[in-house]
Design an enzyme around this catalytic site. Structure first.
Site, mmCIF file in Angstrom:
data_model
loop_
_atom_site.group_PDB
_atom_site.id
_atom_site.type_symbol
_atom_site.label_atom_id
_atom_site.label_comp_id
_atom_site.label_asym_id
_atom_site.label_seq_id
_atom_site.Cartn_x
_atom_site.Cartn_y
_atom_site.Cartn_z
ATOM 1 N N LYS A 1 12.644 9.732 -5.191
ATOM 2 C CA LYS A 1 12.842 8.915 -6.400
ATOM 3 C C LYS A 1 13.020 9.792 -7.628
ATOM 4 C CE LYS A 1 10.248 4.795 -5.317
ATOM 5 N NZ LYS A 1 9.681 3.686 -6.068
ATOM 6 N N ASP B 1 18.161 -0.219 -6.207
ATOM 7 C CA ASP B 1 16.928 -0.835 -6.694
ATOM 8 C C ASP B 1 17.085 -2.349 -6.690
ATOM 9 O OD1 ASP B 1 14.401 -0.961 -7.616
ATOM 10 O OD2 ASP B 1 14.873 -0.415 -9.682
ATOM 11 N N CYS C 1 13.899 -16.069 -44.599
ATOM 12 C CA CYS C 1 13.854 -17.197 -45.529
ATOM 13 C C CYS C 1 12.652 -17.168 -46.468
ATOM 14 C CB CYS C 1 13.871 -18.524 -44.763
ATOM 15 S SG CYS C 1 12.324 -18.840 -43.900
ATOM 16 N N CYS D 1 8.272 -18.308 -37.505
ATOM 17 C CA CYS D 1 8.621 -18.872 -38.801
ATOM 18 C C CYS D 1 8.789 -20.371 -38.564
ATOM 19 C CB CYS D 1 9.944 -18.256 -39.266
ATOM 20 S SG CYS D 1 10.789 -19.246 -40.515
ATOM 21 N N CYS E 1 8.570 -14.844 -43.491
ATOM 22 C CA CYS E 1 9.768 -14.643 -42.677
ATOM 23 C C CYS E 1 10.783 -13.814 -43.471
ATOM 24 C CB CYS E 1 10.370 -15.986 -42.297
ATOM 25 S SG CYS E 1 12.012 -15.836 -41.577
ATOM 26 N N LYS F 1 19.666 5.117 -3.299
ATOM 27 C CA LYS F 1 18.619 4.119 -3.081
ATOM 28 C C LYS F 1 18.866 3.016 -4.103
ATOM 29 C CE LYS F 1 13.566 3.692 -2.827
ATOM 30 N NZ LYS F 1 13.624 2.304 -3.104
ATOM 31 N N TYR G 1 23.044 -0.962 4.291
ATOM 32 C CA TYR G 1 22.803 0.441 4.622
ATOM 33 C C TYR G 1 22.119 0.651 5.971
ATOM 34 C CZ TYR G 1 18.480 -1.126 2.392
ATOM 35 O OH TYR G 1 17.376 -1.847 2.029
ATOM 36 N N GLU H 1 22.073 9.143 0.657
ATOM 37 C CA GLU H 1 22.799 8.007 0.056
ATOM 38 C C GLU H 1 21.990 7.412 -1.082
ATOM 39 O OE1 GLU H 1 22.864 5.834 3.823
ATOM 40 O OE2 GLU H 1 21.552 4.326 2.923
ATOM 41 N N CYS I 1 15.296 -22.291 -41.885
ATOM 42 C CA CYS I 1 15.456 -20.835 -42.043
ATOM 43 C C CYS I 1 16.866 -20.429 -41.589
ATOM 44 C CB CYS I 1 14.397 -20.132 -41.200
ATOM 45 S SG CYS I 1 14.690 -18.380 -40.982
HETATM 46 S S1 IVH Z 1 16.763 2.456 4.600
HETATM 47 C C1 IVH Z 1 13.495 1.882 7.894
HETATM 48 N N1 IVH Z 1 18.462 2.852 2.637
HETATM 49 O O1 IVH Z 1 14.044 0.932 -0.466
HETATM 50 C C2 IVH Z 1 14.098 2.254 6.589
HETATM 51 N N2 IVH Z 1 16.502 1.606 2.176
HETATM 52 O O2 IVH Z 1 11.371 2.009 -0.821
HETATM 53 C C3 IVH Z 1 14.856 1.163 6.007
HETATM 54 N N3 IVH Z 1 16.379 0.754 -0.111
HETATM 55 O O3 IVH Z 1 12.523 -0.815 2.140
HETATM 56 C C4 IVH Z 1 15.332 1.427 4.650
HETATM 57 N N4 IVH Z 1 18.291 1.576 -0.803
HETATM 58 O O4 IVH Z 1 14.389 -2.006 0.701
HETATM 59 C C5 IVH Z 1 17.295 2.311 3.009
HETATM 60 N N5 IVH Z 1 20.092 3.223 1.026
HETATM 61 C C6 IVH Z 1 18.923 2.693 1.384
HETATM 62 C C7 IVH Z 1 18.136 1.945 0.485
HETATM 63 C C8 IVH Z 1 16.917 1.422 0.921
HETATM 64 C C9 IVH Z 1 17.232 0.851 -1.130
HETATM 65 C C10 IVH Z 1 15.084 0.041 -0.184
HETATM 66 C C11 IVH Z 1 14.677 -0.679 1.067
HETATM 67 C C12 IVH Z 1 13.413 0.006 1.490
HETATM 68 C C13 IVH Z 1 12.893 0.493 0.193
HETATM 69 C C14 IVH Z 1 11.889 1.585 0.389
#
Ligand code: IVH
Length: 665
Positions: free
Chosen positions: A314, A120, A411, A426, A408, A118, A226, A116, A431
């Site tokens: 990542k 950010d 101006c 400036c 500048c 990740k 999640y 799934e 300006c």
């Molecule tokens: S599961 C015990 N699922 O990424 C594991 N984490 O770098 C719990 N994160 O601490 C995390 N998307 O804050 C999980 N689909 C996802 C996620 C996710 C982002 C974050 C989360 C985690 C961190 C680790």
């Protein structure tokens, strides 16, 4: 001790210290100074060394902790089930090793996994009891985090009440700032001369740290769930079943996930995700691969820091090469000169990029960026384009070094560099570039909200010398506007009507619109509430200003300086001559003015709406109880905050009394 050992010992200490300092910058100040990639590589080096030389591992090594310490201002919440972190990798090989490892640990079984996105953002744990939202908390140190319930409630895609929810449902997810909102927020901050957020994750973390939920409410935050912590009253056997439950409860979750049962299938899924992730509203920096069956997870177990049944893969930040055609200078509202890279347009992380900020001269010199260079660019947090390096080996000798202009570009007047600052400014307040920006800010939605007076229109008006300052706006007439290109009768009439309407905007909007350095919306509200009219504010002395909430030393002296300037006073006098009459409900007489509130427990209205009632009357709302708290408004089941209020002798009032206070206003 052999040399290599002495080296390892010293290196372990150094790395531990460095990583701790980066953790503080990342988690507490939300202003990291290195990229995730660089951080991960320091972290990796430290874990490897600690494995090889366990005798040198320092006590309290950052590899044994998750995240940062809880903040002082928020109350602490102990998680029912600890929040772990994830191991991560950038390599497909290591990802394959992960699957082989778990297959060895569970021989002769099929091991379905889920892949799934990740997200950010910032990890959150939310507790629903019988479908009612009890609290939301950050991860903190993994065992206990900060109570961010007030800010969490302001997130638009979160239901407050769940129908048909398990009795106890501790649900885990990620709070993010969507990409478009992040770009807009940073543009506004740049305009106001504030420091920028490095990426959407920092912007989300910064928003959640706001003690004033009003500010968090203005930030475009969302959440994706999640995982689960404590769960009673429902039985889940597999992670893939969780998606269905979340959907049924209307809790936002990943819209796309992949089941997989082999290394090949996992790799296929992460590649497909990589192709589609740029279209997601949130920034995605990788994929998470999790064993699907909970029973198998249990047998695989966890280390103190992360589970053995999951790993994060990542993506490398996408980097592309392009040509730096030129460096332009952009002049901000306060006169700051920012060099901007003009790039040969190139497609990166989901969109075409032709401009990138270069921040300042020092940054350009540090990276040795020259006009004509082939440069490598990437998007910080997938949003803001940045030049990360130069391909010096491709130089022909025709490249030109960049010098910040001494004059500048808009101006022609001299520029100055404030002592101890990198920014060049400036100082000609007339300006035209600055004038345009100031007027655009004055008319913007957050300030005087004059529809039709955007950047283009302001540009035309200033260039035609119809407007030189914000007061001139109120001298405009339809026939003058008609003389401009592309302005028809209808739009001219509409603009004049919008200008007329703006004469009675609330006082705080006018104060904000004046564009006083460091005076944002919150400070402007505080000033309006305190002074009630502009002339009192204009004559206020520093110490009176400093006594106001949200106004510190720097802000106070900036305000003083602004109103000391005869030119600014003259503009304000003219605004008044043109009939500007900002409205203001007298708050001095309000029982709420200057009071500080903590709102806790279940009330008849959502807490953020109650907070709004307090704020609108000149009160402040805080997240935790201290000696400075004037009132704790306690609803049903108020917990630790109520206890603390009692301990500190803070006045506690219940909802009927609060309503009475409101109606006697
Ligand atoms: S599961 C015990 N699922 O990424 C594991 N984490 O770098 C719990 N994160 O601490 C995390 N998307 O804050 C999980 N689909 C996802 C996620 C996710 C982002 C974050 C989360 C985690 C961190 C680790």
């Amino acid at each position: 001790m052999a040399d290599s050992e002495a080296y390892a010992k010293a290196r372990v200490e150094k790395l531990a210290n460095e990583i701790r300092a980066h953790n503080r910058r990342y988690y507490e100040q939300t202003a990291p100074t290195i990229s995730d990639r660089e951080y991960d590589s320091l972290y990796r080096e430290l874990t490897d060394l600690e494995k090889k030389f366990p005798q040198f591992a320092v006590k309290d090594s950052p590899t044994r902790r998750v995240g940062g310490d809880p903040l002082k201002q928020f109350e602490s919440v102990t998680h029912r089930v600890p929040m772990l972190s994830l191991d991560n990798t950038y390599s497909e090989e290591e990802l394959a090793e992960f699957y082989v490892r778990i297959a060895k640990a569970l021989p002769d079984e099929s091991i379905p996994v889920v892949v799934e996105p990740k997200v950010d953002g910032v990890a959150v744990s939310v507790l629903y009891e019988d479908g009612k939202l009890r609290y939301a908390a950050t991860r903190g140190d993994g065992t206990a985090g900060d109570d961010i319930t007030q800010n969490f409630r302001t997130i638009r895609n979160v239901p407050r009440v769940l129908k048909g929810a398990p009795a106890i449902f501790e649900v885990r997810g990620e709070i993010y700032m969507d990409k478009a909102g992040f770009a807009k927020l940073n543009a506004e901050r740049a305009e106001a001369g504030k420091t920028l957020f490095a990426n959407p994750r920092n912007a989300a973390a910064g928003s959640l740290k706001q003690l004033d939920p009003k500010i968090a409410a203005q930030r475009p935050l969302g959440v994706v769930f999640y995982g689960t912590g404590a769960l009673e009253g429902a039985k889940l056997e597999k992670h893939s079943e969780l998606f269905g439950l979340l959907e049924k409860l209307k809790l936002p979750t990943a819209t796309k996930w992949w089941p997989a049962q082999s290394v090949d299938e996992i790799l296929g899924a992460i590649r497909e995700l990589d192709r589609m992730r740029h279209d997601f509203a949130y920034a995605t920096d990788g994929a998470v691969i999790k064993v699907d069956r909970f029973e198998q997870r249990k047998r695989l177990g966890s280390t103190s820091k992360s589970p053995r049944w999951a790993i994060a893969y990542k993506y490398e930040a996408e980097r592309v090469e392009t040509k730096l055609q030129d460096i332009l200078i952009q002049v901000g509202r306060t006169g700051s000169l920012t060099p901007v890279a003009v790039l040969e347009p190139v497609f990166v992380s989901g969109s075409t990029v032709s401009r990138a900020t270069l921040h300042n001269e020092e940054e350009i010199a540090r990276k040795d960026i020259r006009i004509g260079d082939t440069v490598i660019i990437e998007k910080a947090g997938e949003v803001i384009p940045a030049v990360v390096a130069v391909k010096t080996e491709l130089r022909t000798g025709a490249e030109k070094k960049f010098r910040m202009p001494k004059k500048c570009p808009a101006c022609g007047s001299s520029v100055v560099k404030d002592e101890g600052q990198v920014a060049v400014r400036c100082i000609n307040s007339q300006c035209p570039a600055q004038v345009k920006r100031r007027i655009t800010h004055f008319a913007s939605r957050g300030a005087m909200d004059i529809e039709g007076l955007g950047e283009m229109m302001v540009g035309q008006l200033v260039d035609a010398e119809l407007v030189r300052d914000v007061a001139d706006i109120y001298r405009l007439a339809v026939d003058r506007l008609l003389a401009l290109e592309r302005v028809g009768e209808k739009s001219a009439n509409n603009l004049i009507a919008a200008i007329e309407q703006s004469k009675t905007r609330p006082l705080w909007k006018l104060i904000f619109g004046l564009g006083i350095l460091h005076v944002g919306e919150t400070a402007a509200r505080g000033l309006a509430n305190h002074f009630g009219d502009l002339s009192k504010l204009m004559d206020a002395e520093i110490d009176e200003l400093e006594r106001i909430n949200d106004v510190g030393e720097v802000v106070a002296s900036s305000i003083r300086q602004f109103f000391h300037e005869p030119h600014n006073r003259e503009i304000i006098a003219r605004l008044q001559d043109f009939g500007l009459k900002p409205t203001h409900e007298a708050l001095e007489s309000s029982a709420f003015a200057g009071t500080s509130w903590v709102i806790t427990g279940a009330l008849s209205q959502p807490r953020d709406e109650i907070a709004e009632l307090v704020l609108a009357r000149g009160g402040k709302v805080a997240g935790s109880v201290s000696k400075k708290t004037s009132y704790v408004l306690a609803g049903d089941d108020a917990g630790s905050k109520l206890e603390k209020a009692r301990k500190l002798g803070v006045r506690v009032i219940l909802e009927p009394e609060f309503r009475a206070m409101l109606s006697s206003e």
